[in-house]
Design a protein around this motif. Structure first.
Motif, PDB file in Angstrom:
ATOM      1  N   ASP A 172       0.803  -1.222   0.000  1.00  0.00           N
ATOM      2  CA  ASP A 172       0.000   0.000   0.000  1.00  0.00           C
ATOM      3  C   ASP A 172       0.831   1.265   0.000  1.00  0.00           C
ATOM      4  OD1 ASP A 172      -2.139  -1.544   0.154  1.00  0.00           O
ATOM      5  OD2 ASP A 172      -2.775  -0.981   2.181  1.00  0.00           O
ATOM      6  N   GLN A 173       2.170   1.123  -0.024  1.00  0.00           N
ATOM      7  CA  GLN A 173       3.059   2.285   0.056  1.00  0.00           C
ATOM      8  C   GLN A 173       2.864   3.057   1.358  1.00  0.00           C
ATOM      9  OE1 GLN A 173       4.932   4.074  -2.734  1.00  0.00           O
ATOM     10  NE2 GLN A 173       5.025   2.164  -3.825  1.00  0.00           N
ATOM     11  N   GLN A 174       2.529   2.363   2.415  1.00  0.00           N
ATOM     12  CA  GLN A 174       2.378   3.014   3.718  1.00  0.00           C
ATOM     13  C   GLN A 174       3.742   3.088   4.379  1.00  0.00           C
ATOM     14  OE1 GLN A 174      -0.183   4.310   5.198  1.00  0.00           O
ATOM     15  NE2 GLN A 174      -1.734   3.765   3.700  1.00  0.00           N
ATOM     16  N   THR A 175       4.548   4.038   3.936  1.00  0.00           N
ATOM     17  CA  THR A 175       5.944   4.039   4.353  1.00  0.00           C
ATOM     18  C   THR A 175       6.114   4.186   5.861  1.00  0.00           C
ATOM     19  OG1 THR A 175       6.387   5.091   2.271  1.00  0.00           O
ATOM     20  CG2 THR A 175       8.183   5.012   3.847  1.00  0.00           C
ATOM     21  N   TYR A 176       5.352   5.093   6.469  1.00  0.00           N
ATOM     22  CA  TYR A 176       5.507   5.289   7.912  1.00  0.00           C
ATOM     23  C   TYR A 176       5.161   4.025   8.678  1.00  0.00           C
ATOM     24  CZ  TYR A 176       6.504  10.218   7.844  1.00  0.00           C
ATOM     25  OH  TYR A 176       7.113  11.400   7.665  1.00  0.00           O
ATOM     26  N   LEU A 177       4.092   3.392   8.226  1.00  0.00           N
ATOM     27  CA  LEU A 177       3.677   2.162   8.878  1.00  0.00           C
ATOM     28  C   LEU A 177       4.781   1.120   8.757  1.00  0.00           C
ATOM     29  CD1 LEU A 177       1.402   0.840  10.332  1.00  0.00           C
ATOM     30  CD2 LEU A 177       0.325   0.305   8.159  1.00  0.00           C
ATOM     31  N   ALA A 178       5.287   0.974   7.525  1.00  0.00           N
ATOM     32  CA  ALA A 178       6.339  -0.024   7.295  1.00  0.00           C
ATOM     33  C   ALA A 178       7.564   0.281   8.149  1.00  0.00           C
ATOM     34  CB  ALA A 178       6.717  -0.059   5.820  1.00  0.00           C
ATOM     35  N   ALA A 179       7.948   1.554   8.161  1.00  0.00           N
ATOM     36  CA  ALA A 179       9.127   1.933   8.947  1.00  0.00           C
ATOM     37  C   ALA A 179       8.903   1.622  10.417  1.00  0.00           C
ATOM     38  CB  ALA A 179       9.414   3.410   8.762  1.00  0.00           C
ATOM     39  N   ALA A 180       7.689   1.918  10.886  1.00  0.00           N
ATOM     40  CA  ALA A 180       7.394   1.647  12.290  1.00  0.00           C
ATOM     41  C   ALA A 180       7.478   0.159  12.583  1.00  0.00           C
ATOM     42  CB  ALA A 180       6.013   2.182  12.634  1.00  0.00           C
ATOM     43  N   VAL A 181       6.977  -0.660  11.656  1.00  0.00           N
ATOM     44  CA  VAL A 181       7.037  -2.108  11.887  1.00  0.00           C
ATOM     45  C   VAL A 181       8.480  -2.584  11.917  1.00  0.00           C
ATOM     46  CG1 VAL A 181       6.424  -4.357  10.984  1.00  0.00           C
ATOM     47  CG2 VAL A 181       4.770  -2.512  10.882  1.00  0.00           C
ATOM     48  N   PRO A 227      16.114  -6.561  11.502  1.00  0.00           N
ATOM     49  CA  PRO A 227      15.791  -7.782  10.788  1.00  0.00           C
ATOM     50  C   PRO A 227      16.037  -7.581   9.285  1.00  0.00           C
ATOM     51  CG  PRO A 227      13.844  -6.848  11.830  1.00  0.00           C
ATOM     52  CD  PRO A 227      14.949  -5.910  12.085  1.00  0.00           C
ATOM     53  N   TRP A 228      16.886  -8.401   8.709  1.00  0.00           N
ATOM     54  CA  TRP A 228      17.349  -8.118   7.348  1.00  0.00           C
ATOM     55  C   TRP A 228      16.214  -8.135   6.346  1.00  0.00           C
ATOM     56  CZ3 TRP A 228      16.388 -11.556   3.541  1.00  0.00           C
ATOM     57  CH2 TRP A 228      16.089 -12.862   3.930  1.00  0.00           C
ATOM     58  N   LEU A 229      15.266  -9.057   6.519  1.00  0.00           N
ATOM     59  CA  LEU A 229      14.196  -9.158   5.520  1.00  0.00           C
ATOM     60  C   LEU A 229      13.353  -7.892   5.526  1.00  0.00           C
ATOM     61  CD1 LEU A 229      12.641 -10.833   3.440  1.00  0.00           C
ATOM     62  CD2 LEU A 229      11.218 -11.634   5.303  1.00  0.00           C
ATOM     63  N   ALA A 230      13.029  -7.452   6.763  1.00  0.00           N
ATOM     64  CA  ALA A 230      12.231  -6.242   6.877  1.00  0.00           C
ATOM     65  C   ALA A 230      12.966  -5.074   6.244  1.00  0.00           C
ATOM     66  CB  ALA A 230      11.950  -5.959   8.350  1.00  0.00           C
ATOM     67  N   PHE A 231      14.252  -5.002   6.507  1.00  0.00           N
ATOM     68  CA  PHE A 231      15.003  -3.883   5.978  1.00  0.00           C
ATOM     69  C   PHE A 231      15.110  -3.961   4.449  1.00  0.00           C
ATOM     70  CE2 PHE A 231      18.498  -1.054   5.164  1.00  0.00           C
ATOM     71  CZ  PHE A 231      18.193  -0.008   6.008  1.00  0.00           C
ATOM     72  N   LEU A 232      15.282  -5.184   3.958  1.00  0.00           N
ATOM     73  CA  LEU A 232      15.350  -5.360   2.499  1.00  0.00           C
ATOM     74  C   LEU A 232      14.049  -4.911   1.854  1.00  0.00           C
ATOM     75  CD1 LEU A 232      17.065  -6.636   0.169  1.00  0.00           C
ATOM     76  CD2 LEU A 232      15.732  -8.687   0.510  1.00  0.00           C
ATOM     77  N   LEU A 233      12.939  -5.344   2.446  1.00  0.00           N
ATOM     78  CA  LEU A 233      11.628  -4.962   1.919  1.00  0.00           C
ATOM     79  C   LEU A 233      11.484  -3.455   1.928  1.00  0.00           C
ATOM     80  CD1 LEU A 233       9.430  -7.609   3.749  1.00  0.00           C
ATOM     81  CD2 LEU A 233       9.920  -7.525   1.320  1.00  0.00           C
ATOM     82  N   LEU A 234      11.864  -2.845   3.044  1.00  0.00           N
ATOM     83  CA  LEU A 234      11.741  -1.403   3.182  1.00  0.00           C
ATOM     84  C   LEU A 234      12.585  -0.693   2.129  1.00  0.00           C
ATOM     85  CD1 LEU A 234      10.446   0.697   5.094  1.00  0.00           C
ATOM     86  CD2 LEU A 234      12.617   0.779   6.287  1.00  0.00           C
ATOM     87  N   ALA A 235      13.842  -1.141   2.008  1.00  0.00           N
ATOM     88  CA  ALA A 235      14.749  -0.490   1.062  1.00  0.00           C
ATOM     89  C   ALA A 235      14.228  -0.633  -0.364  1.00  0.00           C
ATOM     90  CB  ALA A 235      16.141  -1.092   1.179  1.00  0.00           C
TER      91      ALA A 235
END
Lengths: 323, 320, 573
Positions: free
Chosen positions: A284-293, B160-168
């Motif tokens: 969903d491109q919810q960047t803040y949410l993702a970053a928080a998680v 956690p590498w997976l989370a960071f990979l996804l984020l990046a």
């Protein structure tokens, strides 16, 4: 006591560093979050300004950073990024309100798996140390290693196929957005718990086995044997307290890997925890949410390691540092 | 999702894969031919898990080198089989049946590890060289440098590498499958750094390093001539072990659709797409699972055997 | 009480299935109240015999013979390395209590106090609550003995009971053991490599070589006039504390288990061996006043030790250390003075001995000189070098070259990955960067020759060499730089006495031919007496006494020096 304090300080330092890292990653992308979200529509300057005002993106970089840090301290991770025009039904909720139920679900899953897997794995580890290089040791170790080397999504699928689709004991996947009561939890949870436990057990069993073998081969175990102490006492009272701390702290370090495993398992079972939330927020491109998680997952890891250190200090009186 | 290995990258991955395969084939032959390494191989062979591991690896190398010659079909060709639109069952023509677009599944399974092996090999080499380099130098630095760096490493290792990979990957729209290499490589190098540093600390405390310092050698000379040769075994085992974890990591990332674009064959993608058909078409599920697991087990067990052969305590080098 | 007949202990090799003997055909009997010493160099099988008697074979098998015990006596064993032999996570009190519980003792608390007082541990009440790592080495050893005595043993086996202890602690421990034996009447078996403590503690002694007894009898008789060539050689290899004489070395190395020669195991190293010795194993048979396993027992007394020359006249000043102090910040923030106002001076071609117990700061002083340790006050002057007061990496290459260091443990002082040739080449290439290949190889060969090693050692790696050979390589590595000053840190204390004698002999010869000055750090007064010209006695980082070795050792002024010499004499052969 000073040891505990220094561990606490380094845990806090780690938390701060991770928070900064995530913030930098979020801010470093080209353009800001509001332009990305709104770019498909013809640029409506007022909308953009409003959006930036809501998320505090109009402030200088350092102010944003301190807002982010102070928000983190009180559990405020900003608001969902949602275009009010496109999603009429749902207003911009606070990120923390979205995360709270997911965190709860993941913690429940994790804690129950840990309560099953850790004692079981330790017992198996001690057992295979006592029967080292005999067939029972080989059987235990090999089976667990198999579970460690088969990707977790394959294990999850196999369990799902057998217990949900073939035997029909549990639903294969969870339907819905959050778990509302415990009967619902127990309907869906057994398979994810089983998966996560299997994932954890292999590591802990291996670590326990090798530390226990070291302790059993040590001079002090020999002294106890020479002085006529019975075998069970040597194992439980002389060897175990030395073998536990390295196992505990190294197991805690493997948690980082498990957190990735949680993401996979949750997505396979559609379990409404942090992992699924992370994936959904990314779609969903919810960047803040993702970053928080991401941040919360990292904080969980830091907290677990801190707790593991404290536990080792209690198990092993040498580490308490008291004279 | 949004980040794939685009066709050019896949072409590159393919080339790297062939390079890795050829290198491994040559290494395998070399290991058997050259005497000291044959002795090492013999020592690995003596442990049961080393034996299993070597067998699996050899099988994989043979399949990947000779497989494409023996299989008549191409992994990309979609066959028109008349009334059977897809999931043609195993038979003489297609030993493992066909997939949802009637492509020969055997051909796809045989070539399904290319991207994974190529990318993870690069990542492992990156992680090991950087981690080992930093780990060794840290032990020779003044204590406060070591303290500060290790605090930072401890903090970073908690991401956690997976989370960071996804984020990046979502944050940087240009990120493609190969961004796996620097990102995951970096996170894994932290673990390597810890393991190598722990070992190098015991080496640096030994008198021959003190002797070198007392003679007046520079730190870089000591690192390369006195410390590195004695960390070689640890680094070798680390390389093999990290590679297995990286294969699994790649599999997970690929399972989420982050690595390889759909028509290209990849074990994890095959598992992901046949997951729901697990009970009805088991022949589409098990082969990639078995291929992936045997490769992982093969490398893992060989590393275990290697560690036992050179008398290393593997505990500290676990996944950390 | 204990009767061992034709006992062979060993293991079966994994692949070949070959049986390897560690102990071969040992006969021994011990009666109640007796004290027997088992003495031998490393690898002689003495500890294996001790453990076999205690019924603890840990993976080894009895291949022949038997251990007969009359009326099933209680046997207790005290392991070496007391620091590792106590469960680290359990308090002393709990460990004692547990052993007493399983020894079915009624009043456990009382008995525990009694035991603690019995081994003369101060303040038992607070000690009981402590963990093993909070105790000193000597206290740990006493606790271990108390644990062994808790079961009221009839035979007490002690494996190297004094290795980790200082001379004065050693002496009191042996006194304690004698007193305990007197009051409790157990038989004692002391396993040690140290003839000195065996002489102090044991009436009877068995000398072991390559897994068998070579001589058995009264300790005094064995030491004063042993009849087996090995016994004689072992005694002559000990440094003398009374006279300035160099000990005699035994050429060669003892055979490893599985590679023992047919016939007498000592024959290849024996000066008196004849054909018969190389083909038949001599039985342990009575010869005059002891039992000897030799076909040609020695009768006459022989003494051929060589005196050490004093340094000649007209030497120039080389090194002066004036009032240096080194401080460490301890964990609690207190300042610990490792060295306090220490001054030494040294002329060219001299040997200075620095003696002290552990923690006296003697190694710290060497590290200061080597530039590895910063000091907080004072100055160090090396003639002709202005940058000597700096840390080693800031000294000029020429200064670095003038000072070389040799370490205590040769197996950790040489890089296991390098060949001996490479080990020797590295310093030469460092100090002579422009040297050609042939110059380097000539220098390497010259040094090897000096330390009496041969070309065939060049391609070997450290693990293929024995401890004595390794220490020679380490010496050669220092000497190849042609230093003015050689720093020797306890270089003989990790070696067996026969090898130690060879290294001491080598040091004297090297000094004569190369002419470098040496600083020798040691805890062993006898070693000092045999080779050092000047002596400095250190205690807790301060100099107690300094002067000529002969003078100090024959007429010590300070009480501390006197007590050091007294306890060294008490336990020296």
């Amino acid at each position: 006591m000073s040891r505990l304090l220094s561990r606490l300080i380094s845990a806090l330092f780690a938390a701060w560093l991770v928070a900064t890292l995530v913030f930098v990653a979020v801010s470093a992308r080209p353009g800001d979050l509001c332009t990305t979200m709104l770019d498909r529509e013809v640029a409506d300057i007022q909308k953009l300004v409003d959006c930036r005002a809501i998320h505090g993106l109009d402030k200088p970089f350092l102010t944003q950073y301190f807002n982010w840090l102070s928000g983190m301290l009180v559990g405020d991770f900003g608001r969902e990024l949602r275009d009010p025009v496109k999603a009429e039904s749902r207003r911009n909720r606070n990120v923390s309100d979205v995360i709270a139920p997911a965190l709860d679900a993941t913690l429940r899953l994790g804690l129950i798996s840990a309560m099953i897997a850790i004692p079981l794995a330790m017992i198996l580890g001690i057992a295979s140390a006592l029967m080292r290089n005999r067939w029972s040791d080989l059987a235990i170790s090999t089976t667990l290693i198999m579970f460690m080397t088969i990707p977790e999504f394959a294990i999850a699928t196999i369990l799902q196929g057998i217990f949900a689709e073939w035997l029909g004991w549990t639903p294969a996947v969870f339907f819905g957005s959050k778990i509302s009561n415990s009967s619902q939890f127990w309907m869906i949870a057994p398979l994810p718990i089983a998966c996560l436990s299997l994932l954890m057990m292999a590591h802990i069993q291996r670590l326990m086995r090798s530390s226990m073998i070291d302790a059993l081969n040590s001079d002090f175990a020999r002294t106890a044997r020479l002085n006529g102490i019975p075998r069970w006492r040597i194992i439980l009272l002389h060897c175990l307290p030395s073998a536990l701390p390295p196992t505990i702290s190294l197991s805690a370090l493997t948690v980082g890997y498990l957190l990735s495993g949680v993401t996979v398992i949750e997505s396979v079972f559609n379990y409404p925890g942090l992992g699924r939330l992370l994936l959904n927020s990314l779609y969903d491109q919810q960047t803040y949410l993702a970053a928080a998680v991401v941040l919360i997952l990292a904080l969980m890891y830091i907290a677990i390691n801190f707790v593991a250190d404290v536990i080792s200090m209690f198990v092993d009186p040498r580490q308490r540092g008291a004279a | 999702m949004m980040a794939f290995l685009d066709p050019i990258s896949y072409y590159l991955a393919d080339k790297i894969y062939y390079l890795v395969c050829t290198a491994m084939f040559i290494t395998m032959v070399g290991l058997v031919v050259i005497k000291p390494s044959r002795r090492l191989l013999g020592r690995i062979w003596r442990h049961w898990n080393g034996r299993v591991g070597l067998c699996f690896i050899a099988a994989h190398i043979l399949i990947s080198v000779f497989g494409p010659w023996l299989i008549p079909h191409d992994p990309y060709t979609q066959f028109d089989l008349g009334e059977i639109a897809r999931y043609y069952p195993p038979g003489l023509e297609f030993p493992l049946g066909t997939d949802d677009r009637n492509r020969d599944f055997l051909a796809r399974v045989v070539s399904g590890g290319r991207a994974a092996i190529a990318v993870t090999c690069l990542t492992a080499i990156l992680a090991i060289s950087w981690g080992a380099f930093a780990g060794i130098f840290l032990t020779l630095m003044p204590r406060w440098v070591d303290g500060v760096v290790m605090r930072i490493v401890d903090a970073l290792i908690s991401v956690p590498w997976l989370a960071f990979l996804l984020l990046a990957m979502t944050l940087f729209a240009g990120a493609r499958g190969f961004s796996f290499v620097p990102i995951v490589g970096f996170f894994y190098s932290l673990a390597v750094l810890r393991v190598v540093r722990a070992h190098a600390t015991t080496i640096v405390a030994l008198d021959y390093v003190t002797a070198a310092r007392a003679r007046g050698h520079r730190i870089s000379w000591i690192a390369f001539h006195e410390v590195l040769p004695n960390c070689r075994d640890v680094i070798l085992v680390e390389l093999a072990m990290r590679w297995t974890w990286l294969l699994l990591a790649f599999a997970v990332a690929s399972f989420f659709g982050l690595m390889v674009e759909i028509p290209a064959p990849d074990w994890s993608l095959m598992i992901a797409s046949s997951r729901t058909l697990f009970l009805s078409y088991p022949y589409l599920f098990w082969p990639p699972v078995i291929m992936l697991s045997t490769l992982v087990i093969g490398i893992n067990f060989t590393a275990d055997g290697l560690a036992k052969a050179i008398g290393l305590d593997r505990r500290a080098a676990d996944m950390v | 009480m204990l009767d061992i007949r034709e006992l062979s202990v060993g293991y079966t090799e994994n692949i070949s299935g070959r049986k390897v003997e560690i102990l071969s055909r040992v006969n021994l009997s011990i009666a109640g109240g007796e004290t027997l010493g088992l003495v031998g160099e490393s690898g002689s099988g003495k500890s294996t015999l001790g453990y076999a008697i205690a019924g603890h074979l840990s993976g080894l098998e009895i291949q022949n013979g038997s251990i007969d015990t009359k009326e099933n006596p209680r046997i207790a064993l005290v392991q070496q390395n007391a620091g590792q032999a106590l469960t680290p996570t359990m308090s002393i009190g709990r460990q004692l209590n547990e052993v007493l519980k399983y020894a079915q003792v009624k009043n456990r608390t009382e008995k525990a106090f009694e035991l603690m007082e019995g081994v003369r541990l101060p303040d038992p009440k607070s000690l009981m609550k402590r963990l093993p790592h909070q105790l000193s080495g000597g206290q740990q050893q006493r606790v271990l003995i108390a644990l062994a005595l808790a079961r009221n043993p009839e035979i007490l086996v002690l494996d190297e009971p004094t290795t980790a202890l200082d001379a004065s602690t050693k002496e009191t421990l042996l006194e304690l053991l004698a007193a305990l034996q007197k009051s409790q009447g157990f038989a004692m078996l002391i396993v040690s490599h140290d003839l000195g403590i065996i002489r102090t503690a044991c009436a009877e002694t068995a000398v072991m070589y390559a897994g068998a007894f070579v001589e058995l009898g009264n300790t005094e008789k064995i030491i004063k006039g042993g009849h087996h060539p090995y016994t004689r050689a072992l005694v002559e290899a000990l440094p003398h504390i009374e006279e300035r004489l160099l000990p005699n070395a035994i050429e060669g190395t003892p055979p490893k288990p599985g590679a023992r020669p047919e016939g007498c195991a000592f024959a290849p190293r024996c000066l008196y061996a004849e054909d018969k010795c190389r083909h038949a194993v001599p039985p342990l048979a009575p010869a005059q006043d002891t039992k000897v396993a030799c076909f040609f027992p020695l009768v006459d007394l022989r003494k051929t030790s060589t005196a050490v020359p004093e340094p000649g006249e007209g030497k120039e000043r080389l090194l002066a250390v004036n009032n240096i102090s080194v401080q460490f910040k301890q964990h609690g923030g207190q300042i610990f003075k490792a060295l306090d106002d220490v001054s030494i001076s040294l002329n060219t071609g001299e040997t200075l001995g620095i003696i002290g117990e552990s923690g006296s700061g003697k190694s710290t002083l060497l590290r200061c000189l080597a530039g590895l340790q910063n000091y907080s006050a004072g100055e160090m002057i090396l003639e002709g070098a202005e940058d000597f007061d700096r840390p080693v990496e800031k000294r000029k290459r020429a200064t670095q070259r003038r000072l070389q260091m040799v370490f205590q443990n040769p197996s950790t002082a040489l890089n296991p990955n390098h060949t001996i040739e490479r080990i020797l080449e590295i310093p030469y290439a460092l100090y002579e960067p422009k040297s050609s290949r042939s110059e380097r190889s000539n220098a390497i060969r010259r040094e090897l020759d000096l330390v009496r090693l041969t070309d065939q050692h060049l391609i070997k790696r450290p693990r293929e060499l024995s401890g004595g050979e390794l220490q020679r390589v380490a010496l050669a590595r220092g000497l190849i730089a042609r230093p003015d000053l050689l720093l020797l840190d306890e270089i003989t204390s990790a070696l067996d006495v026969s090898v130690q004698a060879a290294v001491l002999d080598l040091l004297v010869k090297i000094q004569r031919s190369v002419g470098c000055a040496m600083i020798l750090v040691s805890h062993d007064i006898a070693v000092m007496r045999s080779i050092s010209h000047k002596l400095v006695v250190l205690k807790n980082g301060r100099i107690v006494e300094a002067g000529l070795t002969e003078q100090i050792l024959s007429h010590p002024k300070e009480a501390y020096t006197q007590s050091l010499i007294k306890s060294a004499k008490a336990i020296t052969a």
